[in-house]
Scaffold this motif. Structure first.
Motif, short mmCIF file in Angstrom:
data_model
loop_
_atom_site.label_atom_id
_atom_site.label_comp_id
_atom_site.label_asym_id
_atom_site.label_seq_id
_atom_site.Cartn_x
_atom_site.Cartn_y
_atom_site.Cartn_z
N TYR A 1 110.73 30.61 146.52
CA TYR A 1 111.00 29.25 146.07
C TYR A 1 111.58 28.34 147.14
CZ TYR A 1 115.40 31.68 144.73
OH TYR A 1 116.53 32.45 144.68
N GLU A 2 112.12 28.86 148.21
CA GLU A 2 112.56 27.98 149.29
C GLU A 2 111.36 27.50 150.09
OE1 GLU A 2 115.37 26.75 149.38
OE2 GLU A 2 116.53 28.12 148.12
N ALA A 3 110.39 28.37 150.30
CA ALA A 3 109.18 27.98 151.03
C ALA A 3 108.17 27.29 150.13
CB ALA A 3 108.55 29.21 151.68
N GLY A 4 108.31 27.45 148.80
CA GLY A 4 107.34 26.88 147.89
C GLY A 4 105.99 27.55 147.99
N GLN A 5 105.97 28.87 148.21
CA GLN A 5 104.72 29.61 148.38
C GLN A 5 104.71 30.84 147.49
OE1 GLN A 5 101.94 28.85 150.28
NE2 GLN A 5 102.97 26.87 150.53
N GLY B 1 102.64 29.18 143.15
CA GLY B 1 102.85 29.48 141.74
C GLY B 1 101.93 30.55 141.17
N PRO B 2 101.82 31.72 141.80
CA PRO B 2 100.96 32.78 141.26
C PRO B 2 101.49 33.28 139.92
CG PRO B 2 102.35 33.68 142.98
CD PRO B 2 102.58 32.20 142.98
N ILE C 1 101.71 25.20 140.70
CA ILE C 1 102.93 24.48 140.36
C ILE C 1 104.12 25.06 141.11
CG2 ILE C 1 104.49 23.83 138.49
CD1 ILE C 1 102.12 23.99 136.59
N ASP C 2 104.82 24.19 141.82
CA ASP C 2 106.01 24.59 142.57
C ASP C 2 107.24 24.43 141.67
OD1 ASP C 2 107.74 25.32 144.60
OD2 ASP C 2 107.71 23.36 145.56
N ILE D 1 103.62 18.01 140.66
CA ILE D 1 102.44 17.76 139.84
C ILE D 1 101.43 16.87 140.57
CG2 ILE D 1 101.61 16.74 137.69
CD1 ILE D 1 103.06 19.42 137.41
N ALA D 2 101.90 15.88 141.29
CA ALA D 2 100.98 14.95 141.95
C ALA D 2 100.12 15.62 143.01
CB ALA D 2 101.77 13.80 142.58
#
Length: 358
Positions: free
Chosen positions: A127-131, A155-156, A175-176, A188-189
């Motif tokens: 969640y820090e990398a958003g991956q 968001g797997p 989704i992050d 979302i954008a």
């Protein structure tokens, strides 16, 4: 059944019986998490006749489970964004291990075993990398985390193994999220869902939707015996959604399953679970928020049946066609578009019913 499981577990401990199988735990056909009326949570084994074979306590609300391919052993995952998963001996009804997500990670509620049951793969958020990441756990060593690799997106959520292979297909929902923001969706954008295929930790194929559908989060999967992937989506955009389900096979193009706008509106933009029929000629989708089950014809790629089922959650293939669960404690079957429901327990089923032995 509990006494028999305990007896066999005792014999196993003394080395007097061979390694147990799912038959020793009553031959459950499905697993599903549920909430009891008193607020406790359990993982249940469900038989071919829709009888509940066992209820094993969970420390918190469960989401999906992963069934070991041979041993009567299941991994119950916490609801996203949980950081724990419980390994349960379904013969004795006791926990074997607790899996804890590493620092900076959380689970997404799903996992898949290798064909020999030696490895467990879990979808996770860095969640820090958003991956997205996939954790690799050594089952034989007691579910010890040994490796991880990229999920191929953000968001797997769901993860499945293609039958007869060690190739994994991953639903990257796009989704992050971050624990500091709870379940708030942060991107979302710019979200970009995809299906990713991974073999031996290496990304071998990625398939994205048309850019006009980039706010359609790919969430849940089923895989046919021939390796066709059915995927269900959850719409994050404004206005009506155009598509909520599709199919894909490695090397081919995405095929979308079509329905009229008013039929899709019934789903309220949300597919909770998805399943092929036993012969893979139909695909069923559920919407607990819409209170409906929709069944598509695979050849025609169009909606065939619409069935009202309040709080419909889990769906999976069974001999009759499809088995479904609801948040009102009902188990039911759908056969040729006809629904039969029976309330079997004072509990609320969670969103997924997971086949055992596939």
């Amino acid at each position: 059944m509990t006494s028999r499981r305990q007896f066999l577990a005792g014999l196993l401990a003394t080395g007097l019986v061979p390694t147990p199988t799912w038959a020793d735990a009553g031959s459950p056909q499905f697993l599903s998490a549920a909430a009891l009326s008193d607020g406790r949570y359990v993982l249940c084994g469900i038989g071919a006749d829709q009888d509940i074979l066992f209820q094993i306590p969970l420390p918190a609300r469960g989401h999906a489970a992963a069934a070991h391919p041979t041993r009567p052993e299941a991994v119950a995952f916490a609801r996203r964004p949980g950081t724990f998963a419980i390994v349960i001996d379904c013969l004795s009804g006791t926990p074997k291990a607790t899996m804890t997500a590493p620092e900076g990670r959380h689970f997404y509620g799903h996992g898949a075993f290798s064909s020999d049951g030696q490895w467990l793969f879990t979808t996770e958020n860095d969640y820090e990398a958003g991956q997205g990441r996939v954790g690799v756990w050594d089952v034989l060593a007691g579910y010890v985390r040994v490796e991880e690799f990229a999920s191929g997106g953000v968001g797997p959520h769901d993860i499945k193994r293609l039958p007869g292979t060690e190739t994994l297909v991953i639903a990257n929902g796009g989704i992050d999220t971050h624990p500091d923001s709870g379940r708030t969706k942060l991107n979302i954008a710019t979200m970009a869902p995809n299906l990713s295929y991974v073999h031996n930790g290496q990304l071998i194929e990625t398939v994205a939707l048309n850019p006009s559908l980039h706010k359609n989060s790919i969430r849940h999967l089923d895989v046919s015996a021939s390796g066709v992937v059915a995927f269900g989506m959850q719409w994050q955009g404004d206005g009506d959604v155009a598509i909520l389900a599709g199919m894909h096979q490695m090397g081919g193009a995405v095929e979308l399953l079509a329905a009229h706008a008013d039929q899709l509106r019934d789903m309220r933009g949300y597919v909770g679970s998805i399943s092929f029929s036993p012969d893979a000629t139909l695909v069923a989708t559920t919407s607990p928020v819409g209170g409906v089950v929709q069944i598509y014809d695979v050849d025609g790629k169009t909606l065939m049946h619409r069935i009202t089922v309040a709080d419909a959650g889990g769906v999976a293939a069974c001999d009759a066609g499809f088995i479904i669960t609801t948040g009102f404690g009902e188990l039911g079957e759908i056969n040729q578009g006809a629904l039969q429901l029976a309330k079997v327990a004072e509990l609320a089923w969670d969103n997924h019913i997971v086949p055992v032995g596939v």
